[in-house]
Design an enzyme around this catalytic site. Structure first.
Site, PDB file in Angstrom:
ATOM      1  N   ARG A 182     -31.058 -42.477 -29.483  1.00 56.65           N
ATOM      2  CA  ARG A 182     -31.670 -42.789 -30.782  1.00 56.65           C
ATOM      3  C   ARG A 182     -32.366 -44.142 -30.716  1.00 56.65           C
ATOM      4  O   ARG A 182     -33.479 -44.304 -31.232  1.00 56.65           O
ATOM      5  CB  ARG A 182     -30.621 -42.795 -31.896  1.00 56.65           C
ATOM      6  CG  ARG A 182     -30.106 -41.413 -32.268  1.00 56.65           C
ATOM      7  CD  ARG A 182     -29.134 -41.490 -33.434  1.00 56.65           C
ATOM      8  NE  ARG A 182     -29.795 -41.832 -34.680  1.00 56.65           N
ATOM      9  CZ  ARG A 182     -29.158 -42.184 -35.796  1.00 56.65           C
ATOM     10  NH1 ARG A 182     -27.834 -42.278 -35.805  1.00 56.65           N
ATOM     11  NH2 ARG A 182     -29.827 -42.462 -36.902  1.00 56.65           N
ATOM     12  N   CYS A 241     -27.562 -50.506 -37.513  1.00 56.81           N
ATOM     13  CA  CYS A 241     -27.348 -49.140 -37.022  1.00 56.81           C
ATOM     14  C   CYS A 241     -28.295 -48.229 -37.789  1.00 56.81           C
ATOM     15  O   CYS A 241     -29.441 -48.588 -38.019  1.00 56.81           O
ATOM     16  CB  CYS A 241     -25.877 -48.732 -37.191  1.00 56.81           C
ATOM     17  SG  CYS A 241     -25.275 -48.839 -38.898  1.00 56.81           S
TER      18      CYS A 241
END
Length: 287
Positions: A182, A241
């Site tokens: 990611r 995040c």
């Protein structure tokens, strides 16, 4: 000294003591009903359930991320409603390696509440130890908070503008807690844009755990984070995040390691990528 982790055995010894509040924050980002269903099926005796979508986040605008922080006043009122006082020991647990529990731990420190800890190993450690569970809901709180106003914050957030300004004139380093694929922008299962904040380093939060789901020893965490920081001061680190939850796992791990003082960007990637004018990087880690 900042409180961080508590073992299942230590919590079991304190479970019936006055001044202890246990919160079950089990959750699934792809199935928002899963946490409460798990709680209703069985939980630590006396634990109270908190929902990360409806109680530990503010209203979403489409521009403030997937888990925007509530106001400190609203969060303080929620804790007061559960009988948390300034002297209460609050213990949070989940079934996801501590990532949701770490988020509540950080929020409590942001509120000014220093007596907070994460159950090391979570629900799995509790049940593996053969400790008691129940399906009975916790009784209503009978002891409201003496002071409903939040105290002086023990943890500070960083906003999107500060992160944007930092790209051109760096004064801190961002660490991205998402999975490496990611971070590199190869996949993006949660948000509409793939990639990472320019200049950010990557430390997938799962690397903080041992095979049994407990946190690695402090010495090992210190060595691993020190290698990543490469001489940077802990206070110059900002964690990020997808939506501000798993970043707290890295922040907690640094505290466990004795690397205190890092900060959180609560909006994280979900807020960052909502504005197309903000830059996006892809590929490997920065140096």
């Amino acid at each position: 000294m900042t409180m961080t982790l508590i073992s299942a055995a230590s919590l079991a010894e304190r479970l019936d003591a006055p001044g202890v509040r246990v919160f079950d924050v089990r959750h699934d980002l792809t199935d928002h009903a899963a946490g409460r269903l798990a709680y209703e099926a069985g939980h630590i005796p006396g634990a109270r359930y908190l929902d990360h979508e409806t109680e530990l986040a503010a209203a979403r605008t489409g521009a403030n991320g997937r888990h925007p922080l509530p106001s400190r006043a609203a969060f303080g009122a929620l804790m007061a409603a559960h009988g948390v006082t300034p002297g209460t020991l609050v213990v949070a647990y989940d079934a996801s390696g501590g990532m949701y529990a770490a988020h509540l731990w950080w929020m409590l420190r942001w509120l000014g509440h220093g007596q907070a800890a994460v159950l090391d190993g979570g629900w799995q450690a509790w049940t593996a130890a053969g400790l008691p569970t129940t399906a009975e809901a916790a009784p209503a709180a009978t002891q409201p908070m003496a002071q409903a106003e939040p105290g002086a914050a023990l943890a500070e957030p960083v906003d999107a503008q500060a992160v944007l300004d930092n790209i051109a004139r760096p004064s801190f380093t961002v660490i991205d807690a998402r999975a490496a694929n990611r971070y590199r922008g190869e996949v993006e299962p949660m948000d509409p844009v793939a990639g990472h904040i320019p200049g950010a380093l990557n430390r997938p939060n799962g690397e903080n755990l041992q095979a049994d789901g407990r946190f690695k020893p402090a010495e090992q965490l210190r060595a691993e984070f020190s290698a990543l920081l490469d001489g940077r001061e802990p206070a110059s680190i900002v964690h990020q995040c997808g939506s501000g939850i798993t970043a707290c796992h890295n922040l907690l791990s640094m505290e466990v390691a004795g690397l205190a003082g890092s900060r959180l960007y609560p909006g994280s990637w979900s807020e960052w990528c909502s504005d197309p004018s903000r830059p996006v990087a892809k590929g490997g880690a920065a140096s």
